[in-house]
Write a protein that holds these residues in place. Structure first.
Motif, mmCIF file in Angstrom:
data_model
loop_
_atom_site.group_PDB
_atom_site.id
_atom_site.type_symbol
_atom_site.label_atom_id
_atom_site.label_comp_id
_atom_site.label_asym_id
_atom_site.label_seq_id
_atom_site.Cartn_x
_atom_site.Cartn_y
_atom_site.Cartn_z
ATOM 1 N N GLY A 1 15.868 52.567 5.517
ATOM 2 C CA GLY A 1 16.929 53.512 5.205
ATOM 3 C C GLY A 1 17.437 54.227 6.450
ATOM 4 O O GLY A 1 18.648 54.400 6.636
ATOM 5 N N PHE A 2 16.518 54.641 7.314
ATOM 6 C CA PHE A 2 16.892 55.305 8.564
ATOM 7 C C PHE A 2 17.738 54.367 9.422
ATOM 8 O O PHE A 2 18.774 54.773 9.975
ATOM 9 C CB PHE A 2 15.626 55.710 9.323
ATOM 10 C CG PHE A 2 15.868 56.383 10.648
ATOM 11 C CD1 PHE A 2 15.973 57.762 10.730
ATOM 12 C CD2 PHE A 2 15.962 55.638 11.811
ATOM 13 C CE1 PHE A 2 16.189 58.389 11.946
ATOM 14 C CE2 PHE A 2 16.182 56.253 13.043
ATOM 15 C CZ PHE A 2 16.285 57.638 13.104
ATOM 16 N N ALA A 3 17.314 53.113 9.539
ATOM 17 C CA ALA A 3 18.038 52.141 10.361
ATOM 18 C C ALA A 3 19.421 51.855 9.790
ATOM 19 O O ALA A 3 20.408 51.753 10.534
ATOM 20 C CB ALA A 3 17.228 50.853 10.468
ATOM 21 N N ALA A 4 19.516 51.707 8.472
ATOM 22 C CA ALA A 4 20.812 51.434 7.845
ATOM 23 C C ALA A 4 21.779 52.588 8.079
ATOM 24 O O ALA A 4 22.962 52.373 8.370
ATOM 25 C CB ALA A 4 20.621 51.192 6.345
ATOM 26 N N GLU A 5 21.294 53.809 7.967
ATOM 27 C CA GLU A 5 22.149 54.973 8.200
ATOM 28 C C GLU A 5 22.617 55.036 9.645
ATOM 29 O O GLU A 5 23.792 55.315 9.917
ATOM 30 C CB GLU A 5 21.392 56.251 7.836
ATOM 31 C CG GLU A 5 21.168 56.418 6.343
ATOM 32 C CD GLU A 5 20.311 57.617 6.015
ATOM 33 O OE1 GLU A 5 19.730 58.208 6.975
ATOM 34 O OE2 GLU A 5 20.220 57.994 4.833
ATOM 35 N N ARG A 6 21.708 54.781 10.608
ATOM 36 C CA ARG A 6 22.111 54.800 12.022
ATOM 37 C C ARG A 6 23.148 53.723 12.300
ATOM 38 O O ARG A 6 24.134 53.953 12.991
ATOM 39 C CB ARG A 6 20.896 54.558 12.937
ATOM 40 C CG ARG A 6 19.772 55.527 12.807
ATOM 41 C CD ARG A 6 19.955 56.825 13.550
ATOM 42 N NE ARG A 6 20.634 57.862 12.802
ATOM 43 C CZ ARG A 6 20.183 58.437 11.683
ATOM 44 N NH1 ARG A 6 19.057 58.045 11.134
ATOM 45 N NH2 ARG A 6 20.859 59.382 11.107
#
Length: 284
Positions: free
Chosen positions: A173-178
């Motif tokens: 989720g963190f990677a997708a948002e970044r």
């Protein structure tokens, strides 16, 4: 905590400046405020270690003013270069790892250089970076000077390792948002071990990754996503992928780690060997 500040471990070293630049670039996209945190490390009740100076006698008001001026100038210069951002600085006392861990409870992200001088001297692939990443209450990004060769290539992806564990799904989720925030492609990697059936299990492995990805595809429909299954160790897979990545993201520990470990071996190896900035993510 999208509006929470980006906390930067800062001591005036080259690596700290690289970390500050990374944090400011993140803030440009997220709109978050940035706070520089300088931490005095007191070796004894009568001495401290500061940037490029011998241990001084406590309380050393001159040294304190010098450090405050250093942090103030860095924050002022960064603010002048990016007038739309709120960038401040603060000086703290105590062991750097412990202070940063405590401050991370109110931060949205903590950014560190891989090494520094003075109180941050142990950050080069060492115990301080690992300790902060293991205990921080927010995502920790470790940035190494010179480890950002792909930083200007718009085709370079955000890379994330997914193994189905809870921390890896938070990392996804963190990677997708970044990636969506910066309009970068997202590359999802999954390491698998070939069993007696050979490659017959690959479709099931891929289906599991796609299922984890599905809500993020819905949230960010314009996000370009690739999924690669690699028959190798997770650490080797991610370190190799970091050569062409803008950022590599991992959970604090995955399925391979012991239940009592605060930071898995994959995350530790990435902090030490990745060729781009590394984000270690855990649930708050």
């Amino acid at each position: 905590m999208r509006d929470a500040e980006i906390l930067v471990g800062y001591d005036g070293s080259t690596d700290a400046s690289v970390a500050l630049n990374w944090a400011v670039e993140e803030a440009r996209h997220s709109g978050q405020p940035v706070r520089l945190a300088y931490v005095f490390e007191w070796l004894t009740v009568a001495s401290w270690v500061g940037p490029g100076v011998a241990p001084g006698v406590w309380p050393d008001d001159t040294a304190r003013r010098q450090v405050e001026d250093l942090v103030r100038k860095a924050a002022t210069d960064a603010s002048a270069a990016h007038p739309g951002l709120r960038i401040t600085g603060e000086v703290y006392d105590g062991p750097p790892a412990l202070v940063l861990q405590e401050r991370s409870a109110e931060a949205g992200m903590l950014v560190l250089g891989s090494r520094g001088h003075g109180g941050f001297g142990g950050l080069l692939a060492g115990s301080t970076a690992v300790s902060v990443a293991a205990h921080a209450h927010c995502p920790v990004v470790v940035v190494r000077d010179g480890a950002d060769s792909a930083a200007t290539d718009p085709s370079s992806p955000v890379v994330v390792g997914v193994d189905g564990s809870g921390p890896s799904l938070v990392a996804l989720g963190f990677a997708a948002e970044r990636a969506a925030q910066r309009q970068m492609p997202l590359r999802v990697l999954h390491a698998w071990t070939q069993g007696p059936g050979g490659a017959a299990g690959v479709p099931d492995e891929r289906a599991a990754v796609e299922q984890a990805l599905e809500p993020w595809r819905r949230t960010f429909p314009e996000l370009a996503v690739t999924v690669d299954l690699v028959s190798t160790s997770p650490a080797a897979m991610l370190i190799e992928a970091s050569r062409d990545a803008r950022l590599v993201v991992a959970g604090s520990r995955g399925r391979g780690g012991l239940a009592g470990m605060l930071l898995g071996s994959v995350s530790q190896q990435l902090i030490q060997h990745a060729n781009c900035p590394v984000a270690v993510v855990r649930e708050r």
